[in-house]
Motif scaffolding. Sequence first.
Motif, short mmCIF file in Angstrom:
data_model
loop_
_atom_site.label_atom_id
_atom_site.label_comp_id
_atom_site.label_asym_id
_atom_site.label_seq_id
_atom_site.Cartn_x
_atom_site.Cartn_y
_atom_site.Cartn_z
N ILE A 199 -31.32 66.02 -7.56
CA ILE A 199 -31.39 65.65 -8.81
C ILE A 199 -32.71 66.25 -9.66
N ALA A 200 -32.60 66.67 -10.60
CA ALA A 200 -33.71 67.14 -11.31
C ALA A 200 -33.53 66.90 -12.84
N ILE A 201 -34.62 66.62 -13.38
CA ILE A 201 -34.79 66.21 -14.93
C ILE A 201 -35.60 67.15 -15.72
N ASP A 202 -35.09 67.96 -16.70
CA ASP A 202 -35.67 69.10 -17.12
C ASP A 202 -36.35 70.24 -16.12
N GLY A 203 -35.53 70.31 -15.11
CA GLY A 203 -35.76 71.42 -14.21
C GLY A 203 -36.64 70.91 -13.14
N GLN A 204 -37.33 69.92 -13.23
CA GLN A 204 -38.32 69.20 -12.11
C GLN A 204 -37.47 68.21 -11.33
N LYS A 205 -37.47 68.44 -9.86
CA LYS A 205 -36.84 67.81 -8.91
C LYS A 205 -37.46 66.31 -8.78
N ILE A 206 -36.52 65.47 -8.61
CA ILE A 206 -37.18 64.17 -8.13
C ILE A 206 -36.83 63.53 -6.80
N LYS A 207 -37.87 63.05 -6.44
CA LYS A 207 -37.67 62.70 -5.03
C LYS A 207 -36.76 61.44 -4.70
N LYS A 208 -36.75 60.58 -5.54
CA LYS A 208 -35.87 59.35 -5.37
C LYS A 208 -34.85 59.09 -6.54
N ALA A 209 -33.56 59.09 -6.04
CA ALA A 209 -32.48 58.85 -7.20
C ALA A 209 -32.96 57.63 -8.05
N ARG A 240 -24.23 69.31 -15.09
CA ARG A 240 -25.56 69.39 -16.09
C ARG A 240 -25.29 68.62 -17.10
N VAL A 241 -26.14 67.66 -17.72
CA VAL A 241 -25.90 66.88 -18.93
C VAL A 241 -26.96 67.25 -19.83
N TYR A 242 -26.77 67.73 -20.97
CA TYR A 242 -27.75 67.80 -21.98
C TYR A 242 -27.75 66.66 -22.91
N LEU A 243 -28.99 66.15 -23.22
CA LEU A 243 -28.86 64.86 -23.99
C LEU A 243 -30.11 64.98 -24.99
N GLU A 244 -30.07 63.81 -25.96
CA GLU A 244 -31.07 63.98 -26.94
C GLU A 244 -31.39 62.16 -26.94
N LYS A 245 -32.90 62.19 -26.56
CA LYS A 245 -33.14 60.88 -26.51
C LYS A 245 -34.54 60.76 -27.06
N ASP A 246 -34.86 59.69 -27.98
CA ASP A 246 -35.99 59.65 -28.84
C ASP A 246 -36.33 60.86 -29.53
N GLY A 247 -35.41 61.53 -30.03
CA GLY A 247 -35.62 62.62 -30.62
C GLY A 247 -35.86 63.85 -29.72
N LEU A 248 -36.13 63.90 -28.51
CA LEU A 248 -36.31 64.93 -27.46
C LEU A 248 -35.00 65.43 -26.97
N ASP A 249 -34.96 66.77 -26.72
CA ASP A 249 -33.93 67.32 -25.92
C ASP A 249 -34.28 67.19 -24.19
N MET A 250 -33.20 66.61 -23.58
CA MET A 250 -33.46 66.52 -22.11
C MET A 250 -32.31 66.97 -21.29
N ARG A 251 -32.65 67.30 -20.14
CA ARG A 251 -31.50 67.96 -19.22
C ARG A 251 -31.38 67.17 -17.81
N ILE A 252 -30.29 66.73 -17.53
CA ILE A 252 -30.11 66.20 -16.16
C ILE A 252 -29.22 67.15 -15.32
N ASP A 253 -29.85 67.54 -14.33
CA ASP A 253 -28.91 68.45 -13.25
C ASP A 253 -28.82 67.55 -11.83
N MET A 254 -27.56 67.71 -11.43
CA MET A 254 -27.01 67.10 -10.28
C MET A 254 -26.41 67.90 -9.28
N HIS A 255 -26.84 67.94 -8.11
CA HIS A 255 -26.36 68.93 -7.12
C HIS A 255 -25.57 68.15 -6.04
#
Length: 371
Positions: free
Chosen positions: A95-105, A71-86
């Motif tokens: 893989i999920a970005i801000d808790g939303q699963k993505i279909k393609k890497a 789990r990576v917490y990052l700040e980009k363009d003034g916004l907090d974001m989170r990347i989760d990788m299982h």
Amino acid sequence: MIIKSLELADFRNYDSLHIDFSSGTNILYGDNAQGKTNILEAIYLCATTKSHKGSKDRDIVNFNKEESHIRVYLEKDGLDMRIDMHLRKSKTKGIAIDGQKIKKAAELLGLLNVVFFSPEDLSIIKNGPDKRRRFTDMELCQLDQFYLYNLNHYNKIVNQRNKLLKDMYFNPSLRDTLNIWDSQLISYGSKIIERRQAFVGQLNEIIYDIHRKLSGNREELLIQYEPAISIEDYAKALSESQDKDIKLKQTTVGPHRDDFSFMVGNIDIRKFGSQGQQRTAALSLKLSEIELVKKITKDNPILLLDDVLSELDSNRQNYLLSTIGDIQTIITCTGLDEFINNRFEIDKVFQIDNGKIIGNSELGKGEVHNG
């Protein structure tokens, strides 16, 4: 862009880890084989979906477990974001970005841009062409979604065509289907050739000045793209190679055979350069990569330096660390002497021992002490 923190669970030799980074220069130090590089590998995975070592997911998961989490917490363009990788030993990664699963890497690429620099990269000039292609592909895949799309499809078609070539040994009538794959190869391969040519042009605009400064104004470096085939000759060459490809059971024509030369004057330093010239050119290439990411994304990449300072002399160390400026940097090393002796400005130091942080210090400018 900055990485604020990283969490690991059952990743390599880490049962559990939480680490908060400074937005400036972070040092991870400790003896060899304690897990320093594993932290950089986790970050690189969250940026590119791949291990910089080429490791499979099953080899990254803790030996005694079936899955691991990053789990990576990052700040980009003034916004907090989170990347989760299982990561799982027996299934594809999730893989999920801000808790939303993505279909393609591929949806992840470009969100977190990193530049990874290891001692192996200092040999990129003298190593085989596959290393130079990998460098180009990994950088372009972070910067250009269309390149990623074309490269993925091209690689799949090459693999399918190679399988067909092997099957033809038992069923020669399959040759009639080769032209179908060839037309697709030309379509995707031509786009790869065009983008690689443009990429080399972009790098050359940057690397010229960097290399002159690194070489004490003694050398001028030019990268030349050496496509294995031109777009104009692609169809003809692929057709004429069919008999050879059938015999060898592999595709011998296309950008998967490309290379890049590094010229100092009229000398190709891949073949005729000294080790010092090759290493200086490799450093110039990495520094140019940083500047190119800045130029294209209008943001700073994260710089990951894996025990590379010990491979550079003091002048190149100073040049590298003086050029990173306001870039968030995470450096691994076995000791702090080089920082103490050269008074490098660092912000945070972590001591790593057997998959654990056993000490960390937040420092003032120029200050270095053990955690």
